[in-house]
Write a protein that holds these residues in place. Sequence first.
Motif, PDB file in Angstrom:
ATOM      1  N   PHE A  17      26.273 -24.616   4.128  1.00 20.77           N
ATOM      2  CA  PHE A  17      26.527 -23.673   5.230  1.00 20.77           C
ATOM      3  C   PHE A  17      27.883 -23.840   5.895  1.00 20.77           C
ATOM      4  O   PHE A  17      28.030 -23.636   7.100  1.00 20.77           O
ATOM      5  CB  PHE A  17      25.386 -23.722   6.268  1.00 20.77           C
ATOM      6  N   ILE A  18      28.872 -24.223   5.075  1.00 12.50           N
ATOM      7  CA  ILE A  18      30.239 -24.264   5.615  1.00 12.50           C
ATOM      8  C   ILE A  18      31.140 -23.372   4.763  1.00 12.50           C
ATOM      9  O   ILE A  18      32.342 -23.615   4.666  1.00 12.50           O
ATOM     10  CB  ILE A  18      30.789 -25.711   5.737  1.00 12.50           C
ATOM     11  N   TYR A  19      30.537 -22.349   4.160  1.00  8.64           N
ATOM     12  CA  TYR A  19      31.349 -21.413   3.376  1.00  8.64           C
ATOM     13  C   TYR A  19      31.874 -20.315   4.290  1.00  8.64           C
ATOM     14  O   TYR A  19      31.095 -19.575   4.888  1.00  8.64           O
ATOM     15  CB  TYR A  19      30.528 -20.801   2.242  1.00  8.64           C
TER      16      TYR A  19
ATOM     17  N   LYS B 266      23.538 -10.923   1.176  1.00  9.24           N
ATOM     18  CA  LYS B 266      23.783 -12.140   0.400  1.00  9.24           C
ATOM     19  C   LYS B 266      23.302 -11.844  -1.022  1.00  9.24           C
ATOM     20  O   LYS B 266      22.603 -10.840  -1.227  1.00  9.24           O
ATOM     21  CB  LYS B 266      23.035 -13.338   1.013  1.00  9.24           C
TER      22      LYS B 266
ATOM     23  N   GLU C 283       8.555 -19.728   9.985  1.00 15.80           N
ATOM     24  CA  GLU C 283       8.917 -19.711   8.562  1.00 15.80           C
ATOM     25  C   GLU C 283      10.408 -19.993   8.402  1.00 15.80           C
ATOM     26  O   GLU C 283      11.218 -19.476   9.155  1.00 15.80           O
ATOM     27  CB  GLU C 283       8.571 -18.327   7.978  1.00 15.80           C
TER      28      GLU C 283
HETATM   29  C1  UDX Z   1      18.277 -17.590   7.075  1.00 14.21           C
HETATM   30  C2  UDX Z   1      17.949 -19.084   7.128  1.00 14.21           C
HETATM   31  O1  UDX Z   1      18.785 -19.774   6.193  1.00 14.21           O
HETATM   32  C3  UDX Z   1      16.477 -19.308   6.811  1.00 14.21           C
HETATM   33  O2  UDX Z   1      16.157 -20.674   6.930  1.00 14.21           O
HETATM   34  C4  UDX Z   1      15.649 -18.492   7.798  1.00 14.21           C
HETATM   35  O3  UDX Z   1      14.267 -18.645   7.533  1.00 14.21           O
HETATM   36  C5  UDX Z   1      16.034 -17.031   7.744  1.00 14.21           C
HETATM   37  O4  UDX Z   1      17.443 -16.890   7.973  1.00 14.21           O
HETATM   38  P1  UDX Z   1      18.702 -15.800   5.153  1.00 14.21           P
HETATM   39  O5  UDX Z   1      19.160 -14.919   6.260  1.00 14.21           O
HETATM   40  O6  UDX Z   1      17.725 -15.263   4.173  1.00 14.21           O
HETATM   41  O7  UDX Z   1      18.059 -17.144   5.736  1.00 14.21           O
HETATM   42  O8  UDX Z   1      19.979 -16.242   4.282  1.00 14.21           O
HETATM   43  P2  UDX Z   1      21.096 -17.400   4.416  1.00 14.21           P
HETATM   44  O9  UDX Z   1      21.258 -18.013   3.090  1.00 14.21           O
HETATM   45  O10 UDX Z   1      20.831 -18.301   5.541  1.00 14.21           O
HETATM   46  O11 UDX Z   1      22.410 -16.556   4.726  1.00 14.21           O
HETATM   47  C6  UDX Z   1      22.559 -15.815   5.914  1.00 14.21           C
HETATM   48  C7  UDX Z   1      23.947 -15.235   5.998  1.00 14.21           C
HETATM   49  O12 UDX Z   1      24.903 -16.283   6.183  1.00 14.21           O
HETATM   50  C8  UDX Z   1      24.405 -14.474   4.754  1.00 14.21           C
HETATM   51  O13 UDX Z   1      25.075 -13.301   5.140  1.00 14.21           O
HETATM   52  C9  UDX Z   1      25.336 -15.431   4.063  1.00 14.21           C
HETATM   53  O14 UDX Z   1      26.324 -14.771   3.297  1.00 14.21           O
HETATM   54  C10 UDX Z   1      25.959 -16.138   5.249  1.00 14.21           C
HETATM   55  N1  UDX Z   1      26.484 -17.479   4.925  1.00 14.21           N
HETATM   56  C11 UDX Z   1      25.634 -18.475   4.540  1.00 14.21           C
HETATM   57  C12 UDX Z   1      27.855 -17.739   5.054  1.00 14.21           C
HETATM   58  O15 UDX Z   1      28.634 -16.853   5.408  1.00 14.21           O
HETATM   59  N2  UDX Z   1      28.304 -19.009   4.786  1.00 14.21           N
HETATM   60  C13 UDX Z   1      27.480 -20.023   4.414  1.00 14.21           C
HETATM   61  O16 UDX Z   1      27.977 -21.146   4.203  1.00 14.21           O
HETATM   62  C14 UDX Z   1      26.097 -19.743   4.273  1.00 14.21           C
END
Ligand code: UDX
Length: 444
Positions: A255-257, A327, A154
């Motif tokens: 995903f570059i934050y 998040k 998933e």
């Molecule tokens: C993640 C994957 O994105 C998803 O495809 C998988 O099925 C499950 O794991 P999730 O953990 O729900 O999903 O959230 P995601 O949006 O990926 O964020 C994960 C963490 O990364 C959060 O703590 C978020 O704040 C952090 N993050 C995300 C960053 O610090 N910077 C970013 O650019 C993106």
Amino acid sequence: MKVTVFGIGYVGLVQAAVLAEVGHDVVCIDVNAERVEKLNQGIIPIYEPGLTPIVTSNFQAGRLRFTTDAAFGVEHGVIQFIAVGTPPDEDGSADLKYVLAVANTIASHMKSHKVVIDKSTVPVGTADKVKKHIEQVLAERGVSLSFDVVSNPEFLKEGAAVADCMRPERIIVGTYNDAPEPLMRELYEPFNRNHDKMIFMDVRSAELTKYAANCMLATKISFMNEMANLAELLGADIEAVRKGIGSDSRIGYHFIYPGCGYGGSCFPKDVQALIRTSEQNGYTPKILQAVEAVNNKQKYKLPTLVKSHFGDDLTGKTFAVWGLSFKPNTDDMREASSRVLLEELWAAGASVQAFDPQAMEETQRIYGVRSDFILSGTKEAALQGADGLIICTEWQQFKAPDFDLVKQQLKQAVIFDGRNLFDPERLKQRGFHYYAIGRGESVK
Ligand code: UDX
Ligand code: NAD
């Protein structure tokens, strides 16, 4: 189609509801009787946008049922989803006891052909284990029944889980042979209309695809956090750098934050599990080790900034914390950076007044009642009399606060922002001391 889903957590419940929404007849099984009872009373155990209406309407229509009766569940569906947790065990490997318990249940009760679909995130080789386990139990029962094991990981993101399941970007299906393909195509046909999103492969590749995807995303984040830390030392602004590199389509804006570290139920555990898998196979995964180490350190970024401003001893200080969930748009606190922050603040003697739009109940459940912790009813109430504001999660409602009010409520106009929500120049002009990630105010 008749479908059974074992495990009614974030993945199982969302997947089950979405399958029922398109017309499948879904029975959900969980060992957590309280969870099942609540769902049967219409109480949804998790916060996920858009989930309540589809659970409610499909439950009322009889297409979505919840029970602890495993035998009934095995009897019901040709399709048997395994969507239970795979938490880390003592050494960080994925613990397969829940997955194998479900395999055991299915094998113990099945009376006809079943397609057992592994939706949990599991190490390479797990489908083999599930297959062997079912074969063993069937042999012990003295019955000869055919079954297929399929790996179908998933990819949903919490906070956008319903939308992700309704409109998946890809549906990965790992099989031992071609036999399950027609059934898998029929199951997912409603989600596969515009173009073929189904990617068939062998089971081991499907299992690794899931880890590789999460580890790649985690790598992007840790890389950016490293660049942010470097930007601080070099006097550069990571937000400008982010836009600059994101405009290269080979890199992209997703995903570059930079931030105060990634959390959640997937990235930390999956990076750790792939490290263990690598090591168990005699390989040292240097990139993954660095990704994990950078993230573990990044979670201390906010408390480090706070201590650099106020000193190591925070006795007598109170901090407003906005955002507790890992998040936005979820109540999930698993591996949330806020937990490191809260625990560091308390250990240094500080008190906390926190607000989160959804995760306060879960925070209360984790930390209980403490004299140094208040869960405030609103974000404004959390500010009252606090020495500074700390932002952990980028909920929409934190993005344009009334800065005059913030200043008025705080003892000192100081903000520590773990998500880079504001323009440093503007905050400076308004008289704030503003600490963000990778935007100056360096802490070496
Ligand atoms: C993640 C994957 O994105 C998803 O495809 C998988 O099925 C499950 O794991 P999730 O953990 O729900 O999903 O959230 P995601 O949006 O990926 O964020 C994960 C963490 O990364 C959060 O703590 C978020 O704040 C952090 N993050 C995300 C960053 O610090 N910077 C970013 O650019 C993106
Ligand atoms: P969860 O902890 O929210 O839910 C798991 C559920 O399984 C619980 O309700 C538990 O009671 C139930 N369960 C345990 N043993 C059982 C058994 N023998 N029979 C029936 N039910 C049983 O977990 P989750 O977050 O939904 O994750 C499930 C799996 O999906 C994990 O492997 C995870 O890595 C993966 N995954 C999670 C996400 C996510 O964003 N949460 C995304 C993609 C993949």
